[in-house]
Design a protein around this motif. Structure first.
Motif, PDB file in Angstrom:
ATOM      1  N   VAL A  30       0.846  -1.205   0.000  1.00 11.74           N
ATOM      2  CA  VAL A  30       0.000   0.000   0.000  1.00 11.74           C
ATOM      3  C   VAL A  30       0.876   1.247   0.000  1.00 11.74           C
ATOM      4  O   VAL A  30       0.633   2.197  -0.751  1.00 11.74           O
ATOM      5  CB  VAL A  30      -0.983  -0.002   1.198  1.00 11.74           C
ATOM      6  CG1 VAL A  30      -1.720   1.333   1.302  1.00 11.74           C
ATOM      7  CG2 VAL A  30      -1.978  -1.153   1.066  1.00 11.74           C
ATOM      8  N   ARG A  31       1.925   1.255   0.815  1.00 11.94           N
ATOM      9  CA  ARG A  31       2.815   2.414   0.835  1.00 11.94           C
ATOM     10  C   ARG A  31       3.544   2.569  -0.498  1.00 11.94           C
ATOM     11  O   ARG A  31       3.717   3.691  -0.992  1.00 11.94           O
ATOM     12  CB  ARG A  31       3.810   2.311   1.997  1.00 11.94           C
ATOM     13  CG  ARG A  31       3.137   2.469   3.349  1.00 11.94           C
ATOM     14  CD  ARG A  31       4.120   2.674   4.468  1.00 11.94           C
ATOM     15  NE  ARG A  31       4.931   1.527   4.779  1.00 11.94           N
ATOM     16  CZ  ARG A  31       4.666   0.643   5.741  1.00 11.94           C
ATOM     17  NH1 ARG A  31       3.586   0.776   6.496  1.00 11.94           N
ATOM     18  NH2 ARG A  31       5.481  -0.372   5.964  1.00 11.94           N
ATOM     19  N   LEU A  32       3.919   1.464  -1.106  1.00 15.05           N
ATOM     20  CA  LEU A  32       4.569   1.529  -2.415  1.00 15.05           C
ATOM     21  C   LEU A  32       3.596   2.086  -3.458  1.00 15.05           C
ATOM     22  O   LEU A  32       3.983   2.894  -4.311  1.00 15.05           O
ATOM     23  CB  LEU A  32       5.072   0.151  -2.827  1.00 15.05           C
ATOM     24  CG  LEU A  32       5.910   0.081  -4.101  1.00 15.05           C
ATOM     25  CD1 LEU A  32       7.105   1.029  -4.039  1.00 15.05           C
ATOM     26  CD2 LEU A  32       6.372  -1.341  -4.343  1.00 15.05           C
ATOM     27  N   PRO A  53      -6.805   0.439  -0.906  1.00 17.04           N
ATOM     28  CA  PRO A  53      -7.794  -0.469  -0.316  1.00 17.04           C
ATOM     29  C   PRO A  53      -7.712  -0.588   1.203  1.00 17.04           C
ATOM     30  O   PRO A  53      -7.756  -1.687   1.746  1.00 17.04           O
ATOM     31  CB  PRO A  53      -7.453  -1.802  -0.990  1.00 17.04           C
ATOM     32  CG  PRO A  53      -5.971  -1.738  -1.161  1.00 17.04           C
ATOM     33  CD  PRO A  53      -5.683  -0.290  -1.486  1.00 17.04           C
ATOM     34  N   VAL A  54      -7.563   0.545   1.889  1.00 16.94           N
ATOM     35  CA  VAL A  54      -7.477   0.527   3.350  1.00 16.94           C
ATOM     36  C   VAL A  54      -8.355   1.642   3.915  1.00 16.94           C
ATOM     37  O   VAL A  54      -8.731   2.570   3.202  1.00 16.94           O
ATOM     38  CB  VAL A  54      -6.016   0.701   3.839  1.00 16.94           C
ATOM     39  CG1 VAL A  54      -5.154  -0.479   3.413  1.00 16.94           C
ATOM     40  CG2 VAL A  54      -5.406   1.993   3.345  1.00 16.94           C
ATOM     41  N   THR A  55      -8.648   1.542   5.200  1.00 19.12           N
ATOM     42  CA  THR A  55      -9.460   2.557   5.864  1.00 19.12           C
ATOM     43  C   THR A  55      -8.681   3.869   5.979  1.00 19.12           C
ATOM     44  O   THR A  55      -7.455   3.890   5.834  1.00 19.12           O
ATOM     45  CB  THR A  55      -9.861   2.110   7.280  1.00 19.12           C
ATOM     46  OG1 THR A  55      -8.677   1.974   8.070  1.00 19.12           O
ATOM     47  CG2 THR A  55     -10.634   0.794   7.258  1.00 19.12           C
ATOM     48  N   CYS A  59      -4.683   4.415   6.321  1.00 24.18           N
ATOM     49  CA  CYS A  59      -4.029   5.280   5.341  1.00 24.18           C
ATOM     50  C   CYS A  59      -3.171   6.322   6.074  1.00 24.18           C
ATOM     51  O   CYS A  59      -2.020   6.560   5.702  1.00 24.18           O
ATOM     52  CB  CYS A  59      -5.087   5.949   4.473  1.00 24.18           C
ATOM     53  SG  CYS A  59      -4.458   6.648   2.959  1.00 24.18           S
ATOM     54  N   THR A  60      -3.707   6.905   7.115  1.00 25.56           N
ATOM     55  CA  THR A  60      -2.986   7.886   7.928  1.00 25.56           C
ATOM     56  C   THR A  60      -1.711   7.261   8.502  1.00 25.56           C
ATOM     57  O   THR A  60      -0.645   7.879   8.496  1.00 25.56           O
ATOM     58  CB  THR A  60      -3.891   8.412   9.063  1.00 25.56           C
ATOM     59  OG1 THR A  60      -5.019   9.054   8.476  1.00 25.56           O
ATOM     60  CG2 THR A  60      -3.162   9.387   9.966  1.00 25.56           C
ATOM     61  N   HIS A  61      -1.823   6.027   8.986  1.00 26.49           N
ATOM     62  CA  HIS A  61      -0.649   5.319   9.516  1.00 26.49           C
ATOM     63  C   HIS A  61       0.411   5.149   8.427  1.00 26.49           C
ATOM     64  O   HIS A  61       1.604   5.383   8.666  1.00 26.49           O
ATOM     65  CB  HIS A  61      -1.057   3.959  10.078  1.00 26.49           C
ATOM     66  CG  HIS A  61       0.105   3.053  10.309  1.00 26.49           C
ATOM     67  ND1 HIS A  61       0.986   3.216  11.363  1.00 26.49           N
ATOM     68  CD2 HIS A  61       0.573   1.992   9.603  1.00 26.49           C
ATOM     69  CE1 HIS A  61       1.931   2.288  11.293  1.00 26.49           C
ATOM     70  NE2 HIS A  61       1.700   1.537  10.235  1.00 26.49           N
TER      71      HIS A  61
END
Length: 115
Positions: A30-32, A53-55, A59-61
């Motif tokens: 996700v970070r990539l 595809p994350v909450t 995403c903030t994390h």
């Protein structure tokens, strides 16, 4: 909180960016995906502009991990945070690393990306 009511976001200086932290930050799909989105951006992008595809809290994390590793720079603009890839700092610190990782990522499917 900053006295003016805005949060001051911590970023490592160019010389403080550590290879292990950068590699860890970029090891998550996700970070990539977020970094790939920033690499193609002409200007800074808000956190909400990424289709991941994350909450929102996850995403903030992910943005925090990228910021603390020195991969991105974040700033507050009103009620939103905008993100900018620190490609110049990463290139100065670890020549060719980001380009190599982004090139390798192009050959991979967008893991977790929404169709």
């Amino acid at each position: 909180m900053h006295p003016s009511g805005t949060e001051t976001l911590a970023h490592p200086g160019r010389d403080e960016i550590e290879l292990a932290a950068v590699l860890h930050a970029l090891s998550d799909p996700v970070r990539l995906l977020m970094v790939r989105g920033l690499a193609g951006a002409i200007e800074a992008r808000s956190c909400g502009s990424f289709d991941v595809p994350v909450t929102k809290s996850t995403c903030t994390h992910h943005f925090k991990v990228l910021r603390e590793a020195g991969v991105i720079r974040q700033r507050q603009e009103g009620t939103k945070r905008v993100n900018l890839l620190r490609d110049d700092d990463l290139e100065a610190r670890f020549p060719g690393l980001l380009a190599t990782i982004l090139q390798a990522a192009e050959d991979q499917p967008l893991v977790g990306a929404r169709p």
